[in-house]
Design a protein around this motif. Structure first.
Motif, PDB file in Angstrom:
ATOM      1  N   VAL A 148      59.684  85.511   8.832  1.00 48.97           N
ATOM      2  CA  VAL A 148      61.029  85.213   9.341  1.00 48.97           C
ATOM      3  C   VAL A 148      61.780  84.361   8.335  1.00 48.97           C
ATOM      4  O   VAL A 148      62.960  84.611   8.033  1.00 48.97           O
ATOM      5  CB  VAL A 148      60.930  84.490  10.706  1.00 48.97           C
ATOM      6  CG1 VAL A 148      62.295  83.967  11.116  1.00 48.97           C
ATOM      7  CG2 VAL A 148      60.394  85.437  11.773  1.00 48.97           C
ATOM      8  N   ALA A 149      61.069  83.373   7.760  1.00 45.45           N
ATOM      9  CA  ALA A 149      61.705  82.492   6.789  1.00 45.45           C
ATOM     10  C   ALA A 149      62.199  83.294   5.595  1.00 45.45           C
ATOM     11  O   ALA A 149      63.324  83.106   5.123  1.00 45.45           O
ATOM     12  CB  ALA A 149      60.720  81.424   6.334  1.00 45.45           C
ATOM     13  N   VAL A 150      61.364  84.235   5.130  1.00 47.29           N
ATOM     14  CA  VAL A 150      61.755  85.057   3.980  1.00 47.29           C
ATOM     15  C   VAL A 150      63.000  85.871   4.305  1.00 47.29           C
ATOM     16  O   VAL A 150      63.947  85.933   3.541  1.00 47.29           O
ATOM     17  CB  VAL A 150      60.588  85.989   3.571  1.00 47.29           C
ATOM     18  CG1 VAL A 150      61.092  87.078   2.629  1.00 47.29           C
ATOM     19  CG2 VAL A 150      59.495  85.191   2.888  1.00 47.29           C
ATOM     20  N   ILE A 151      62.978  86.471   5.516  1.00 49.75           N
ATOM     21  CA  ILE A 151      64.119  87.309   5.910  1.00 49.75           C
ATOM     22  C   ILE A 151      65.392  86.480   5.985  1.00 49.75           C
ATOM     23  O   ILE A 151      66.463  86.909   5.557  1.00 49.75           O
ATOM     24  CB  ILE A 151      63.837  87.988   7.278  1.00 49.75           C
ATOM     25  CG1 ILE A 151      62.759  89.054   7.104  1.00 49.75           C
ATOM     26  CG2 ILE A 151      65.102  88.593   7.851  1.00 49.75           C
ATOM     27  CD1 ILE A 151      62.185  89.541   8.407  1.00 49.75           C
ATOM     28  N   VAL A 152      65.271  85.270   6.506  1.00 48.14           N
ATOM     29  CA  VAL A 152      66.455  84.425   6.664  1.00 48.14           C
ATOM     30  C   VAL A 152      66.924  83.900   5.312  1.00 48.14           C
ATOM     31  O   VAL A 152      68.111  83.894   4.999  1.00 48.14           O
ATOM     32  CB  VAL A 152      66.145  83.259   7.627  1.00 48.14           C
ATOM     33  CG1 VAL A 152      67.278  82.262   7.624  1.00 48.14           C
ATOM     34  CG2 VAL A 152      65.901  83.800   9.033  1.00 48.14           C
TER      35      VAL A 152
END
Lengths: 263, 104
Positions: A148-152
Motif C-alpha cells: 500500500v505504501a508503495v502504491i501511495v
C-alpha cells in the motif's frame, strides 16, 4: 497548580492506558502528595513538572521495552539512542543487570521474555532488520502495508524524480545553447574582424581615412572575439567543472552522513 | 550531580533503601531516602518502583493510615537476590574506580 487539578489533569492524560496502570499511577501520586503534606505541596508539584511530563514517563515505562529504548536514571527518562555522549561506564552495571535478570529467570519463569535485557539492548534494530529481510513472524500484513505504501508513495516519488530530471535536462540544454551561441558570436567576431581588417588595408590605398576606420573596427572586432573566447573559456573551462565538483562533493558528503543520522 | 546514575544503579539504590525496612516502606519515604544520597526529582521513582514491582523484585500492600490508604513496598526474595548481585558488582566496581581515581 493545586493537587486536585494536577491529579485530574494526569488522569485525563492517562485515559488511554490500561485501567489498573492508571489507577496505580494516580494512587501513587495522590499518596505522594498527601504524604508530602500541604506545606510541601507547592514544592513537590514544582518538582513533578507538568502533568504531561509525568504522563509521558508513565507511558514510556508501560511500552514494556524500556530496556530496548531508554532507561530511567536519576535524570528521569533518557533514551540512549539519541544520546551522543554515551558513557561506557554505565554498561558495567548494565551487564550486572543481564546476569541478574537471567538468574532471576531461573527462579521464576513467569516471564521468559524478560531474561535477555542486555542482549536486546544490542538488537534494537532487529525488528526493522527482520521487517526488511522478511524474517519476522506473521509478516503478511507487513507486506500488505509495504505494498500500500508503495502504491501511495510511488506516483509522488515518480513525479518528483521526473521534475528533478526535467530541471537537470533544462539546465543542461541552457548551458549547451549558451555555449553554441558564444561559439557563433566568437567565430563571427573573428571572421568579421579579419574581413574588416583585410578590407581596411585594401581601402588604405583608395580612401586613406575610411581604410583606417575599417582597420580599427576590425581590430575592435578581433579584440571582442578574444574577449568572448576568454569569457567562454573561463565559464565553461573553469567555472563549470569547479561548480560540478563542488556539487558532487556536497552530494557525496550528504550520502555518506546518511547512515550515521539513521543510527 | 556530575556523574550519571544509570538505571541499574538506581534499581540497586531503591532495592537497598526498601530492603532496610522489614515492614516495607512507601513511595514518599523511599524518594526522600534516595534523595539524601543522589539528586533525583520527586517524580523519578514511580516508573522505577512500578518496573521493579512488575519484575517481582518488590511487592506492594496497602495499609490504612489516618483514614486513607498508604501503599507499602516490600522487597521480595528475588528482589533480595537481585540486590545481592548488585551489591557484589557495585563493591567490585566502586573499589576499582576508587583505586584508579584516588589522589596519590
Amino acid at each position: 497548580m493545586r493537587k486536585d487539578d494536577f491529579l485530574k489533569e494526569l488522569e485525563y492524560l492517562l485515559q488511554d492506558i490500561p485501567d489498573d496502570e492508571k489507577k496505580d499511577a494516580i494512587a501513587y501520586y495522590r499518596d505522594y502528595l498527601e504524604e508530602a503534606g500541604p506545606e510541601r505541596e507547592e514544592e513537590v508539584l514544582a518538582g513533578f513538572g507538568s502533568p504531561e511530563k509525568i504522563a509521558s514517563e508513565i507511558r514510556m515505562n508501560l511500552t514494556g521495552n524500556v530496556n530496548q529504548r531508554g532507561e530511567f536514571t536519576d535524570q528521569g527518562y533518557t533514551d540512549r539512542r539519541f544520546d551522543r555522549t554515551f558513557h561506557p561506564a554505565v554498561s558495567v552495571p548494565q551487564g550486572a543487570r543481564t546476569q541478574g535478570a537471567a538468574g532471576k529467570g531461573e527462579a521464576s519463569h513467569s516471564d521468559g521474555g524478560r531474561t535477555d535485557h542486555g542482549k536486546r539492548e544490542d538488537k534494537r534494530f532487529r525488528g526493522i532488520k527482520e521487517f526488511f529481510s522478511g524474517r519476522a513472524e506473521d509478516v503478511w500484513w507487513k507486506y500488505l502495508l509495504a505494498g500500500v505504501a508503495v502504491i501511495v508513495i510511488a506516483p509522488v516519488l515518480f513525479s518528483i524524480l521526473l521534475g528533478i530530471m526535467g530541471s537537470l535536462v533544462g539546465v543542461f540544454s541552457l548551458l549547451v545553447g549558451c555555449l553554441i551561441l558564444l561559439a557563433v558570436l566568437t567565430l563571427t567576431a573573428f571572421v568579421g574582424g579579419a574581413a574588416l581588417l583585410a578590407n581596411g588595408f585594401l581601402h588604405l590605398f583608395t580612401g586613406f581615412w575610411s581604410g583606417v576606420m575599417m582597420v580599427g573596427m576590425g581590430m575592435i572586432a578581433i579584440g571582442c572575439g578574444f574577449l568572448l573566447f576568454f569569457c567562454s573559456y573561463m565559464f565553461y573551462g573553469r567555472f563549470l567543472p569547479w561548480a560540478f565538483r563542488g556539487i558532487w562533493r556536497v552530494c557525496r558528503k550528504a550520502v555518506a552522513s546518511l547512515p550515521g543520522q539513521v543510527r | 550531580m556530575v556523574f550519571n546514575t544509570g538505571s541499574a544503579l538506581l534499581d540497586a539504590i531503591v532495592l537497598a533503601v526498601v530492603s532496610k525496612e522489614a515492614q516495607g516502606t512507601y513511595g514518599y519515604k523511599i524518594t526522600q531516602d534516595v534523595r539524601s544520597a543522589i539528586e533525583i526529582s520527586e517524580s523519578t521513582l514511580y516508573p522505577v518502583l512500578r518496573r521493579l514491582q512488575k519484575d517481582d523484585c518488590l511487592e506492594v500492600y496497602d495499609q490504612a493510615i489516618d483514614g486513607r490508604n498508604r501503599r507499602y513496598y516490600k522487597i521480595t526474595e528475588s528482589g533480595r537476590a537481585q540486590l545481592r548481585l548488585y551489591r557484589g558488582e557495585w563493591n567490585n566496581y566502586s573499589r576499582k574506580i576508587s583505586e584508579i581515581i584516588r589522589e596519590e
